[in-house]
Design a protein around this motif. Sequence first.
Motif, PDB file in Angstrom:
ATOM      1  N   THR A 142       6.254  48.526  61.922  1.00 45.16           N
ATOM      2  CA  THR A 142       6.313  48.268  63.362  1.00 45.16           C
ATOM      3  C   THR A 142       7.762  48.275  63.819  1.00 45.16           C
ATOM      4  OG1 THR A 142       6.325  45.894  62.878  1.00 45.16           O
ATOM      5  CG2 THR A 142       4.191  46.910  63.395  1.00 45.16           C
ATOM      6  N   PRO A 143       8.050  48.603  65.102  1.00 46.00           N
ATOM      7  CA  PRO A 143       7.056  48.995  66.108  1.00 46.00           C
ATOM      8  C   PRO A 143       6.694  50.469  65.981  1.00 46.00           C
ATOM      9  CG  PRO A 143       9.236  48.994  67.068  1.00 46.00           C
ATOM     10  CD  PRO A 143       9.405  48.515  65.645  1.00 46.00           C
ATOM     11  N   VAL A 144       5.445  50.764  66.268  1.00 51.16           N
ATOM     12  CA  VAL A 144       4.993  52.148  66.194  1.00 51.16           C
ATOM     13  C   VAL A 144       4.371  52.544  67.521  1.00 51.16           C
ATOM     14  CG1 VAL A 144       4.544  51.988  63.720  1.00 51.16           C
ATOM     15  CG2 VAL A 144       2.690  51.565  65.332  1.00 51.16           C
ATOM     16  N   HIS A 145       4.307  53.844  67.738  1.00 49.75           N
ATOM     17  CA  HIS A 145       3.624  54.387  68.900  1.00 49.75           C
ATOM     18  C   HIS A 145       2.499  55.273  68.386  1.00 49.75           C
ATOM     19  CE1 HIS A 145       6.762  52.993  71.686  1.00 49.75           C
ATOM     20  NE2 HIS A 145       7.582  53.257  70.692  1.00 49.75           N
ATOM     21  N   GLU A 146       1.319  55.080  68.941  1.00 45.78           N
ATOM     22  CA  GLU A 146       0.151  55.819  68.494  1.00 45.78           C
ATOM     23  C   GLU A 146      -0.458  56.584  69.666  1.00 45.78           C
ATOM     24  OE1 GLU A 146      -1.930  52.477  66.837  1.00 45.78           O
ATOM     25  OE2 GLU A 146      -1.186  52.897  64.821  1.00 45.78           O
ATOM     26  N   TYR A 147      -1.485  57.370  69.373  1.00 45.46           N
ATOM     27  CA  TYR A 147      -2.043  58.290  70.349  1.00 45.46           C
ATOM     28  C   TYR A 147      -3.569  58.183  70.402  1.00 45.46           C
ATOM     29  CZ  TYR A 147       2.652  60.066  69.548  1.00 45.46           C
ATOM     30  OH  TYR A 147       4.019  60.167  69.399  1.00 45.46           O
ATOM     31  N   GLY A 148      -4.065  56.983  70.535  1.00 49.47           N
ATOM     32  CA  GLY A 148      -5.504  56.785  70.590  1.00 49.47           C
ATOM     33  C   GLY A 148      -6.169  57.111  69.278  1.00 49.47           C
ATOM     34  N   ALA A 149      -7.195  57.966  69.335  1.00 45.78           N
ATOM     35  CA  ALA A 149      -7.941  58.317  68.129  1.00 45.78           C
ATOM     36  C   ALA A 149      -7.191  59.282  67.223  1.00 45.78           C
ATOM     37  CB  ALA A 149      -9.294  58.925  68.519  1.00 45.78           C
ATOM     38  N   CYS A 150      -6.083  59.844  67.694  1.00 46.61           N
ATOM     39  CA  CYS A 150      -5.260  60.709  66.841  1.00 46.61           C
ATOM     40  C   CYS A 150      -4.598  59.850  65.776  1.00 46.61           C
ATOM     41  CB  CYS A 150      -4.205  61.425  67.683  1.00 46.61           C
ATOM     42  SG  CYS A 150      -3.045  62.403  66.707  1.00 46.61           S
ATOM     43  N   ASN A 151      -4.887  60.154  64.514  1.00 46.79           N
ATOM     44  CA  ASN A 151      -4.491  59.278  63.410  1.00 46.79           C
ATOM     45  C   ASN A 151      -3.067  59.565  62.926  1.00 46.79           C
ATOM     46  OD1 ASN A 151      -4.673  57.325  61.447  1.00 46.79           O
ATOM     47  ND2 ASN A 151      -5.857  58.575  60.020  1.00 46.79           N
ATOM     48  N   VAL A 152      -2.111  59.476  63.844  1.00 46.43           N
ATOM     49  CA  VAL A 152      -0.696  59.577  63.491  1.00 46.43           C
ATOM     50  C   VAL A 152       0.025  58.388  64.117  1.00 46.43           C
ATOM     51  CG1 VAL A 152      -0.786  62.100  63.428  1.00 46.43           C
ATOM     52  CG2 VAL A 152       0.043  60.950  65.479  1.00 46.43           C
ATOM     53  N   ALA A 153       1.192  58.084  63.590  1.00 45.09           N
ATOM     54  CA  ALA A 153       2.019  57.013  64.143  1.00 45.09           C
ATOM     55  C   ALA A 153       3.476  57.434  64.039  1.00 45.09           C
ATOM     56  CB  ALA A 153       1.785  55.703  63.397  1.00 45.09           C
ATOM     57  N   VAL A 154       4.267  57.011  64.997  1.00 47.73           N
ATOM     58  CA  VAL A 154       5.682  57.359  64.997  1.00 47.73           C
ATOM     59  C   VAL A 154       6.503  56.118  65.307  1.00 47.73           C
ATOM     60  CG1 VAL A 154       5.573  58.090  67.419  1.00 47.73           C
ATOM     61  CG2 VAL A 154       7.436  58.891  65.986  1.00 47.73           C
ATOM     62  N   SER A 155       7.584  55.940  64.581  1.00 43.21           N
ATOM     63  CA  SER A 155       8.527  54.859  64.840  1.00 43.21           C
ATOM     64  C   SER A 155       9.860  55.482  65.232  1.00 43.21           C
ATOM     65  CB  SER A 155       8.701  53.968  63.605  1.00 43.21           C
ATOM     66  OG  SER A 155       9.750  53.031  63.822  1.00 43.21           O
ATOM     67  N   PHE A 156      10.219  55.343  66.501  1.00 36.78           N
ATOM     68  CA  PHE A 156      11.496  55.870  66.953  1.00 36.78           C
ATOM     69  C   PHE A 156      12.646  55.044  66.378  1.00 36.78           C
ATOM     70  CE2 PHE A 156       8.480  57.215  70.256  1.00 36.78           C
ATOM     71  CZ  PHE A 156       8.708  58.578  70.235  1.00 36.78           C
ATOM     72  N   GLU A 157      12.398  53.780  66.123  1.00 37.41           N
ATOM     73  CA  GLU A 157      13.434  52.914  65.555  1.00 37.41           C
ATOM     74  C   GLU A 157      13.779  53.336  64.134  1.00 37.41           C
ATOM     75  OE1 GLU A 157      13.689  48.287  64.115  1.00 37.41           O
ATOM     76  OE2 GLU A 157      12.863  48.664  66.108  1.00 37.41           O
ATOM     77  N   GLU A 158      12.753  53.666  63.349  1.00 42.40           N
ATOM     78  CA  GLU A 158      12.971  54.061  61.957  1.00 42.40           C
ATOM     79  C   GLU A 158      13.167  55.564  61.802  1.00 42.40           C
ATOM     80  OE1 GLU A 158       9.658  52.682  59.671  1.00 42.40           O
ATOM     81  OE2 GLU A 158       9.716  50.685  60.546  1.00 42.40           O
ATOM     82  N   THR A 160      10.839  57.825  61.818  1.00 38.20           N
ATOM     83  CA  THR A 160       9.836  58.179  60.813  1.00 38.20           C
ATOM     84  C   THR A 160       8.528  58.543  61.494  1.00 38.20           C
ATOM     85  OG1 THR A 160      10.825  56.689  59.180  1.00 38.20           O
ATOM     86  CG2 THR A 160       8.555  57.369  58.792  1.00 38.20           C
ATOM     87  N   PHE A 161       7.885  59.596  60.991  1.00 35.03           N
ATOM     88  CA  PHE A 161       6.611  60.081  61.519  1.00 35.03           C
ATOM     89  C   PHE A 161       5.577  60.008  60.408  1.00 35.03           C
ATOM     90  CE2 PHE A 161       3.465  63.334  62.436  1.00 35.03           C
ATOM     91  CZ  PHE A 161       3.253  63.216  63.801  1.00 35.03           C
ATOM     92  N   GLN A 162       4.470  59.324  60.686  1.00 37.99           N
ATOM     93  CA  GLN A 162       3.398  59.162  59.703  1.00 37.99           C
ATOM     94  C   GLN A 162       2.228  60.072  60.043  1.00 37.99           C
ATOM     95  OE1 GLN A 162       2.286  55.087  58.524  1.00 37.99           O
ATOM     96  NE2 GLN A 162       0.164  55.636  58.982  1.00 37.99           N
ATOM     97  N   PRO A 163       1.972  61.103  59.237  1.00 38.07           N
ATOM     98  CA  PRO A 163       0.877  62.038  59.521  1.00 38.07           C
ATOM     99  C   PRO A 163      -0.459  61.479  59.051  1.00 38.07           C
ATOM    100  CG  PRO A 163       1.999  62.699  57.527  1.00 38.07           C
ATOM    101  CD  PRO A 163       2.723  61.482  58.031  1.00 38.07           C
ATOM    102  N   PRO A 164      -1.565  62.085  59.473  1.00 37.34           N
ATOM    103  CA  PRO A 164      -2.881  61.626  59.013  1.00 37.34           C
ATOM    104  C   PRO A 164      -3.079  61.940  57.537  1.00 37.34           C
ATOM    105  CG  PRO A 164      -3.104  63.650  60.261  1.00 37.34           C
ATOM    106  CD  PRO A 164      -1.674  63.228  60.398  1.00 37.34           C
ATOM    107  N   PRO A 165      -3.904  61.170  56.844  1.00 37.05           N
ATOM    108  CA  PRO A 165      -4.087  61.378  55.396  1.00 37.05           C
ATOM    109  C   PRO A 165      -4.518  62.789  55.026  1.00 37.05           C
ATOM    110  CG  PRO A 165      -5.001  59.260  56.061  1.00 37.05           C
ATOM    111  CD  PRO A 165      -4.622  59.968  57.330  1.00 37.05           C
ATOM    112  N   HIS A 166      -5.353  63.438  55.851  1.00 36.43           N
ATOM    113  CA  HIS A 166      -5.885  64.750  55.480  1.00 36.43           C
ATOM    114  C   HIS A 166      -4.880  65.876  55.674  1.00 36.43           C
ATOM    115  CE1 HIS A 166      -6.459  64.995  59.817  1.00 36.43           C
ATOM    116  NE2 HIS A 166      -6.723  66.282  59.699  1.00 36.43           N
TER     117      HIS A 166
END
Length: 297
Positions: A142-158, A160-166
Motif C-alpha cells: 500500500t498505497p495502491v491504485h486498482e481498476y475495479g474488476a481488472c486484477n492489476v495494482a499499481v503503486s506510484f510511490e514504489e 511498481t506494477f503488479q500484473p494479474p497472475p495469468h
Amino acid sequence: MKQLSYLSALLVALLLPGQSVADVPSSFNAAKRIAEEQIYYDQDTSFYCGCQFDFEAGPNLDACGYEIRKQPRRASRIEWEHVMPAYDFGRQRQCWIDDGRDNCRRTDEVFRRAEADLHNLVPAIGEVNGDRSNMRFGMVNTPVHEYGACNVAVSFEERTFQPPPHRRGDIARTYWYMRDTYGIEISRQQQQLFTAWANQDPVDEWEQERNRRIAAVQGNANPYVGDVAIQQAAEPEPVRSAPAIPQRSSSAEFSCSTRKNCGAMATCEEALFHLNQCGNGRLDGDGDGVPCESICR
C-alpha cells in the motif's frame, strides 16, 4: 485479406527454416499495424485486464467491470504496450544517454528493432498502459491504485506494477527473450521473481499460437515459449541450493500486503514466500537464493 497475408508470411517462414536474424518491422508504428492485422486479427481480449475490445471502438469497460482511475479518454482506447518498456532497453544504450528516446529512434538501429519487436507488444487498455509507464513489475504494497474488476495494482510511490497472475509467466518469458535478443541486463532480484512467475503461470495455447504467428511474420520465435528445457535454463544458478517453497496450504496464511524484513519472519517458509512470491529481494542480502539465513539454514 488478413488471412491471406498471414498465410503468405507463414509460407516465407517455412521456405527459410534456417533464418536466424529477425526481420522485425521497420518502425514502432509499422509494428502496431502488423500486430493488429496479422497477429491479433481474431483476438479481442486486452492483455492485463481481460476486457473485450475492438481496435476501432475500444474496450467494453462496463462488461468487464473496469473502473476508470483518472483518465477516461485513455481508458476508452486500446494501446500497444511494451512488456519490457522502451526505457529498459533504451537507457543502457549510448543514444539514450546522449538525448533520449527520439534520438535512439533517429540514430540507433538496434533500438529501433527492439522498439518494433512484435514479441514485446501486447494490446492494453490505454489508462493501464499509461499508469504502468516504465515501472518495474513486482508485488506492490500500500498505497495502491486498482481498476475495479481488472486484477492489476499499481503503486506510484514504489514505482511498481503488479500484473494479474495469468499474465506473469508471459511477462517473464518476454523479458528473457528481450534480454537474450538485445543484450538487456535484468537484475538478480527481477530474475528470481520472473523464474517464480514462469513456474506459476506456464505457457497456454494462445501464447503458443501468438509465438507461431510472430515467427511466421517476423522470422524468429521466442524460445522460452513452450520449451521447458530452455525455460528452466533461464533460472539463475545459485551459489548453493536454495530450499524449495513448501507446497502446502499453510502458505495461504502469508500475504504480500506488508513488506517485511527478516526480523519479522516467523519461519523459513514465510521468508521463502516473501522472497519468491512477493519479490522482496532485501531478504537475500548475498544473492545466493536463500533468504534470512539465520532461520533458513
